[in-house]
Design a protein around this motif. Structure first.
Motif, PDB file in Angstrom:
ATOM      1  N   ARG A  75       0.559  -1.423   0.138  1.00 44.78           N
ATOM      2  CA  ARG A  75      -0.464   0.083   0.231  1.00 44.78           C
ATOM      3  C   ARG A  75       0.441   1.094  -0.551  1.00 44.78           C
ATOM      4  NH1 ARG A  75      -4.879  -1.518   4.207  1.00 44.78           N
ATOM      5  NH2 ARG A  75      -6.125  -3.092   2.530  1.00 44.78           N
ATOM      6  N   HIS A  76       1.490   1.363   0.720  1.00 43.58           N
ATOM      7  CA  HIS A  76       2.852   2.255   1.282  1.00 43.58           C
ATOM      8  C   HIS A  76       3.968   2.850   0.056  1.00 43.58           C
ATOM      9  CE1 HIS A  76      -0.427   3.272   4.086  1.00 43.58           C
ATOM     10  NE2 HIS A  76      -0.512   2.219   4.272  1.00 43.58           N
ATOM     11  N   ALA A  77       4.426   1.432  -0.317  1.00 43.71           N
ATOM     12  CA  ALA A  77       5.919   1.554  -1.160  1.00 43.71           C
ATOM     13  C   ALA A  77       6.064   1.321  -2.256  1.00 43.71           C
ATOM     14  CB  ALA A  77       6.788   0.719  -0.094  1.00 43.71           C
ATOM     15  N   PRO A  78       6.328   1.950  -3.166  1.00 44.77           N
ATOM     16  CA  PRO A  78       7.103   2.113  -4.237  1.00 44.77           C
ATOM     17  C   PRO A  78       7.637   1.236  -4.707  1.00 44.77           C
ATOM     18  CG  PRO A  78       8.030   3.618  -4.195  1.00 44.77           C
ATOM     19  CD  PRO A  78       7.535   3.305  -2.223  1.00 44.77           C
ATOM     20  N   GLY A  79       7.386   0.257  -5.702  1.00 42.04           N
ATOM     21  CA  GLY A  79       8.164  -0.837  -6.120  1.00 42.04           C
ATOM     22  C   GLY A  79       8.474  -2.080  -5.258  1.00 42.04           C
ATOM     23  N   PRO A  80       9.298  -2.845  -5.471  1.00 40.52           N
ATOM     24  CA  PRO A  80       9.342  -4.356  -5.270  1.00 40.52           C
ATOM     25  C   PRO A  80       9.636  -4.423  -4.032  1.00 40.52           C
ATOM     26  CG  PRO A  80      11.246  -3.801  -6.464  1.00 40.52           C
ATOM     27  CD  PRO A  80      10.914  -2.626  -6.108  1.00 40.52           C
ATOM     28  N   CYS A  81       9.255  -5.509  -3.345  1.00 39.30           N
ATOM     29  CA  CYS A  81       9.222  -6.021  -1.813  1.00 39.30           C
ATOM     30  C   CYS A  81       9.814  -7.611  -1.969  1.00 39.30           C
ATOM     31  CB  CYS A  81       8.328  -5.943  -0.860  1.00 39.30           C
ATOM     32  SG  CYS A  81       7.310  -7.298  -1.061  1.00 39.30           S
ATOM     33  N   ARG A  82      10.634  -7.553  -0.483  1.00 37.44           N
ATOM     34  CA  ARG A  82      10.730  -8.753  -0.269  1.00 37.44           C
ATOM     35  C   ARG A  82      11.043  -9.412   1.679  1.00 37.44           C
ATOM     36  NH1 ARG A  82      16.644 -10.515   1.708  1.00 37.44           N
ATOM     37  NH2 ARG A  82      16.967 -12.995   0.762  1.00 37.44           N
ATOM     38  N   VAL A  83      10.674 -10.568   0.954  1.00 41.57           N
ATOM     39  CA  VAL A  83      10.336 -10.901   2.697  1.00 41.57           C
ATOM     40  C   VAL A  83      11.217 -12.131   3.007  1.00 41.57           C
ATOM     41  CG1 VAL A  83       8.484 -12.622   3.428  1.00 41.57           C
ATOM     42  CG2 VAL A  83       7.592 -11.158   2.158  1.00 41.57           C
ATOM     43  N   LEU A  84      11.936 -11.800   3.965  1.00 40.17           N
ATOM     44  CA  LEU A  84      13.028 -12.898   4.708  1.00 40.17           C
ATOM     45  C   LEU A  84      12.796 -13.628   5.540  1.00 40.17           C
ATOM     46  CD1 LEU A  84      16.035 -13.977   4.735  1.00 40.17           C
ATOM     47  CD2 LEU A  84      16.525 -11.873   5.524  1.00 40.17           C
ATOM     48  N   LEU A  85      12.005 -15.050   5.832  1.00 40.81           N
ATOM     49  CA  LEU A  85      11.946 -15.337   6.839  1.00 40.81           C
ATOM     50  C   LEU A  85      13.418 -16.889   7.621  1.00 40.81           C
ATOM     51  CD1 LEU A  85       9.164 -17.269   6.117  1.00 40.81           C
ATOM     52  CD2 LEU A  85       8.957 -15.074   7.131  1.00 40.81           C
ATOM     53  N   GLU A  86      13.689 -16.115   8.999  1.00 39.38           N
ATOM     54  CA  GLU A  86      14.734 -16.291   9.226  1.00 39.38           C
ATOM     55  C   GLU A  86      14.673 -17.172  10.711  1.00 39.38           C
ATOM     56  OE1 GLU A  86      18.654 -13.772   9.021  1.00 39.38           O
ATOM     57  OE2 GLU A  86      16.763 -13.385   9.700  1.00 39.38           O
ATOM     58  N   TRP A  87      14.551 -19.062  10.829  1.00 41.00           N
ATOM     59  CA  TRP A  87      14.247 -19.447  11.545  1.00 41.00           C
ATOM     60  C   TRP A  87      15.220 -19.450  13.056  1.00 41.00           C
ATOM     61  CZ3 TRP A  87      10.037 -22.884  13.707  1.00 41.00           C
ATOM     62  CH2 TRP A  87      10.909 -24.209  14.287  1.00 41.00           C
ATOM     63  N   PHE A  88      14.922 -19.594  14.269  1.00 41.01           N
ATOM     64  CA  PHE A  88      16.026 -19.747  15.362  1.00 41.01           C
ATOM     65  C   PHE A  88      15.562 -20.630  16.155  1.00 41.01           C
ATOM     66  CE2 PHE A  88      17.061 -15.480  13.247  1.00 41.01           C
ATOM     67  CZ  PHE A  88      17.843 -15.603  13.331  1.00 41.01           C
ATOM     68  N   GLU A  89      15.931 -21.512  17.042  1.00 40.95           N
ATOM     69  CA  GLU A  89      15.606 -22.335  17.466  1.00 40.95           C
ATOM     70  C   GLU A  89      14.205 -22.295  18.083  1.00 40.95           C
ATOM     71  OE1 GLU A  89      18.063 -22.797  20.814  1.00 40.95           O
ATOM     72  OE2 GLU A  89      19.924 -23.090  20.244  1.00 40.95           O
ATOM     73  N   ASP A  90      13.852 -21.403  18.834  1.00 41.56           N
ATOM     74  CA  ASP A  90      12.333 -21.305  19.046  1.00 41.56           C
ATOM     75  C   ASP A  90      11.545 -19.429  18.882  1.00 41.56           C
ATOM     76  OD1 ASP A  90      13.777 -18.863  20.263  1.00 41.56           O
ATOM     77  OD2 ASP A  90      13.217 -19.865  22.058  1.00 41.56           O
ATOM     78  N   ALA A  91      12.236 -19.786  17.757  1.00 42.09           N
ATOM     79  CA  ALA A  91      11.733 -18.098  16.507  1.00 42.09           C
ATOM     80  C   ALA A  91      11.454 -18.013  15.746  1.00 42.09           C
ATOM     81  CB  ALA A  91      12.531 -16.748  18.016  1.00 42.09           C
ATOM     82  N   LEU A  92      11.422 -16.882  14.995  1.00 42.76           N
ATOM     83  CA  LEU A  92      11.868 -16.996  13.686  1.00 42.76           C
ATOM     84  C   LEU A  92      11.395 -15.251  13.577  1.00 42.76           C
ATOM     85  CD1 LEU A  92      10.757 -17.614  11.453  1.00 42.76           C
ATOM     86  CD2 LEU A  92       8.425 -16.855  10.902  1.00 42.76           C
ATOM     87  N   ASP A  93      12.272 -14.454  12.466  1.00 42.20           N
ATOM     88  CA  ASP A  93      12.151 -13.522  11.925  1.00 42.20           C
ATOM     89  C   ASP A  93      11.529 -13.273  10.793  1.00 42.20           C
ATOM     90  OD1 ASP A  93      13.456 -12.712  15.104  1.00 42.20           O
ATOM     91  OD2 ASP A  93      15.336 -12.387  13.395  1.00 42.20           O
ATOM     92  N   ILE A  94      10.238 -12.488  10.601  1.00 41.87           N
ATOM     93  CA  ILE A  94      10.170 -12.027   9.406  1.00 41.87           C
ATOM     94  C   ILE A  94      10.664 -10.572   9.095  1.00 41.87           C
ATOM     95  CG2 ILE A  94       7.539 -11.803   8.577  1.00 41.87           C
ATOM     96  CD1 ILE A  94       6.710 -13.300  11.586  1.00 41.87           C
ATOM     97  N   SER A  95      11.572 -10.886   8.265  1.00 40.98           N
ATOM     98  CA  SER A  95      11.420  -9.219   8.263  1.00 40.98           C
ATOM     99  C   SER A  95      10.619  -8.911   6.687  1.00 40.98           C
ATOM    100  CB  SER A  95      12.983  -9.588   7.154  1.00 40.98           C
ATOM    101  OG  SER A  95      13.799  -9.393   8.888  1.00 40.98           O
ATOM    102  N   VAL A  96      10.477  -7.653   6.154  1.00 35.74           N
ATOM    103  CA  VAL A  96       9.461  -7.660   4.860  1.00 35.74           C
ATOM    104  C   VAL A  96      10.163  -6.122   4.462  1.00 35.74           C
ATOM    105  CG1 VAL A  96       7.793  -6.579   3.153  1.00 35.74           C
ATOM    106  CG2 VAL A  96       7.738  -8.059   5.051  1.00 35.74           C
ATOM    107  N   ALA A  97      11.273  -6.251   3.888  1.00 37.17           N
ATOM    108  CA  ALA A  97      12.022  -4.979   3.033  1.00 37.17           C
ATOM    109  C   ALA A  97      11.316  -3.757   2.096  1.00 37.17           C
ATOM    110  CB  ALA A  97      13.904  -5.277   2.262  1.00 37.17           C
ATOM    111  N   ASP A  98      11.187  -2.952   1.573  1.00 35.97           N
ATOM    112  CA  ASP A  98      10.771  -2.190   0.284  1.00 35.97           C
ATOM    113  C   ASP A  98      11.521  -1.093   0.499  1.00 35.97           C
ATOM    114  OD1 ASP A  98       9.831  -0.350   2.564  1.00 35.97           O
ATOM    115  OD2 ASP A  98       8.345  -1.009   3.019  1.00 35.97           O
TER     116      ASP A  98
END
Length: 147
Positions: A75-98
Motif C-alpha cells: 500500500r505504501h511503498a513504491p516498487g518491489p518488496c522482499r520477504v525474509l524468514l529466519e528460523w531460530f531454535e524457538d523463534a522466527l524473524d520475519i523481515s519485509v524490505a521495501d
C-alpha cells in the motif's frame, strides 16, 4: 520464487532461512496471499527441536504478521518488496524490505478507527519489531516466538 538456505549465523548456531521477492508489477492482493502461503509452507518444512510441527496457533500468527507487513509494503511503498524468514531454535524473524525510506509508525489503540491497525497488531503479538534503514528503503523485522 523462494529458496531455503541452511546457513550458520554469527553466533555459530545453525538456522534456516527462506526468502521471496515480489516485483512491482506483482504488488497487490495476490502478493499478500502468496506471502502468507510462503510463510506457512516454510513453517511446515522446518524441523522443530522436539520433532513436532509448529503449533497451528503460531502458524496463524506468522501468517497474520506476514500479511500485515506485506500489506504495508504493497500500500505504501513504491516498487518491489522482499520477504525474509529466519528460523531460530524457538523463534522466527520475519523481515519485509521495501523501497520506502520512511519508517512505519504504530498508532495508539483506537477502537473507533477503521483500518490502519496493522503495525499495532504486529507490535502486540511479536516479541520485538525493529525498522532497519537500507541503501534504498528499509527493512521491518518482527520476531515471533514459536513456543
Amino acid at each position: 520464487m523462494g529458496e531455503v538456505i541452511i546457513r550458520t549465523s554469527a553466533a555459530h548456531r545453525s538456522s534456516l532461512s527462506a526468502s521471496v521477492s515480489y516485483e512491482a508489477v506483482d504488488m497487490g492482493a495476490r502478493t499478500i496471499a502468496s506471502a502468507r502461503d510462503f510463510a506457512a509452507d516454510f513453517l511446515t518444512a522446518v524441523p522443530t527441536a522436539g520433532g513436532d510441527p509448529v503449533p497451528q496457533e503460531r502458524v496463524d500468527l506468522v501468517r497474520l504478521v506476514v500479511s500485515e507487513l506485506v500489506t504495508n509494503a504493497v500500500r505504501h511503498a513504491p516498487g518491489p518488496c522482499r520477504v525474509l524468514l529466519e528460523w531460530f531454535e524457538d523463534a522466527l524473524d520475519i523481515s519485509v524490505a521495501d523501497r520506502l525510506e520512511t519508517a512505519p509508525v504504530a498508532r495508539p489503540p483506537d477502537p473507533l478507527r477503521i483500518g490502519q491497525h496493522g503495525l499495532e497488531i504486529v507490535v502486540a503479538v511479536c516479541e520485538s519489531v525493529t525498522v532497519e534503514p537500507q541503501l534504498s528503503g528499509k527493512r521491518v523485522r518482527a520476531r515471533l516466538s514459536l513456543a
